[in-house]
Design a protein around this motif. Structure first.
Motif, PDB file in Angstrom:
ATOM      1  N   ALA A 253      -3.929  -3.867  -5.540  1.00 27.06           N
ATOM      2  CA  ALA A 253      -4.750  -4.880  -6.286  1.00 27.06           C
ATOM      3  C   ALA A 253      -4.265  -4.699  -7.663  1.00 27.06           C
ATOM      4  O   ALA A 253      -4.350  -5.892  -8.218  1.00 27.06           O
ATOM      5  N   ALA A 254      -4.043  -3.907  -8.206  1.00 25.60           N
ATOM      6  CA  ALA A 254      -3.672  -3.444  -9.691  1.00 25.60           C
ATOM      7  C   ALA A 254      -2.192  -4.374  -9.768  1.00 25.60           C
ATOM      8  O   ALA A 254      -1.828  -4.552 -10.789  1.00 25.60           O
ATOM      9  N   HIS A 255      -1.587  -4.234  -8.673  1.00 26.00           N
ATOM     10  CA  HIS A 255      -0.314  -4.994  -8.479  1.00 26.00           C
ATOM     11  C   HIS A 255      -0.238  -6.212  -7.747  1.00 26.00           C
ATOM     12  O   HIS A 255       0.549  -6.312  -6.914  1.00 26.00           O
ATOM     13  N   TRP A 256      -1.082  -7.093  -7.904  1.00 29.25           N
ATOM     14  CA  TRP A 256      -1.590  -8.185  -7.172  1.00 29.25           C
ATOM     15  C   TRP A 256      -0.488  -9.113  -6.794  1.00 29.25           C
ATOM     16  O   TRP A 256      -0.161  -9.909  -5.967  1.00 29.25           O
TER      17      TRP A 256
ATOM     18  N   ARG B 129       0.894  -1.045  -0.003  1.00 30.89           N
ATOM     19  CA  ARG B 129       0.001  -0.033  -0.099  1.00 30.89           C
ATOM     20  C   ARG B 129       0.813   1.365   0.103  1.00 30.89           C
ATOM     21  O   ARG B 129       0.557   2.344  -0.567  1.00 30.89           O
TER      22      ARG B 129
ATOM     23  N   PHE C  20       2.540   1.421  -3.488  1.00 31.42           N
ATOM     24  CA  PHE C  20       1.480   1.700  -4.880  1.00 31.42           C
ATOM     25  C   PHE C  20       0.023   2.010  -4.204  1.00 31.42           C
ATOM     26  O   PHE C  20      -0.313   1.788  -3.122  1.00 31.42           O
TER      27      PHE C  20
ATOM     28  N   THR D  74       2.490  -7.744  -4.736  1.00 34.43           N
ATOM     29  CA  THR D  74       1.976  -7.704  -3.496  1.00 34.43           C
ATOM     30  C   THR D  74       1.818  -9.061  -2.939  1.00 34.43           C
ATOM     31  O   THR D  74       2.581  -9.071  -1.634  1.00 34.43           O
TER      32      THR D  74
ATOM     33  N   ASN E 261      -2.860   1.725  -5.608  1.00 35.71           N
ATOM     34  CA  ASN E 261      -3.593   0.634  -5.810  1.00 35.71           C
ATOM     35  C   ASN E 261      -3.098  -0.683  -5.935  1.00 35.71           C
ATOM     36  O   ASN E 261      -2.739  -1.123  -6.824  1.00 35.71           O
TER      37      ASN E 261
END
Length: 90
Positions: free
Chosen positions: A60-63, A53, A56, A66, A58
């Motif tokens: 979730a866009a870089h799952w 977090r 990035f 992450t 977001n």
């Protein structure tokens, strides 16, 4: 009530998966049990999610990134707990 139970089960299941992946990354025997694996996975997911977090806006866009961060943090926790457990057993 059903939503809370689903949230708890999803956290535990996610912790198990992240913790198991973390255990696979750490070489050698890992003398920790099921619940320590889940705890390391939940901790890795929380800390890794916070780091993602911060990196990035977001995550979730870089799952995939992450997920890798979460597994690396979980592996660190597994290694830390395993080292402590080996000392206790020695």
């Amino acid at each position: 009530m059903g939503n809370v139970l689903f949230l708890i089960l999803s956290i535990l299941l996610g912790g198990l998966v992240i913790g198991a992946l973390g255990r696979l990354v750490v070489p050698g025997p890992n003398p920790i049990g099921f619940w320590w694996t889940v705890a390391c996975g939940v901790g890795g997911a929380l800390v890794g999610g916070i780091v993602a977090r911060l990196l990035f806006s977001n995550p979730a866009a870089h799952w995939l990134v992450t997920l890798v961060i979460e597994v690396v943090v979980a592996a660190f926790l597994v290694a830390l707990v395993s080292k402590g457990r080996r000392r206790q057993n020695a």
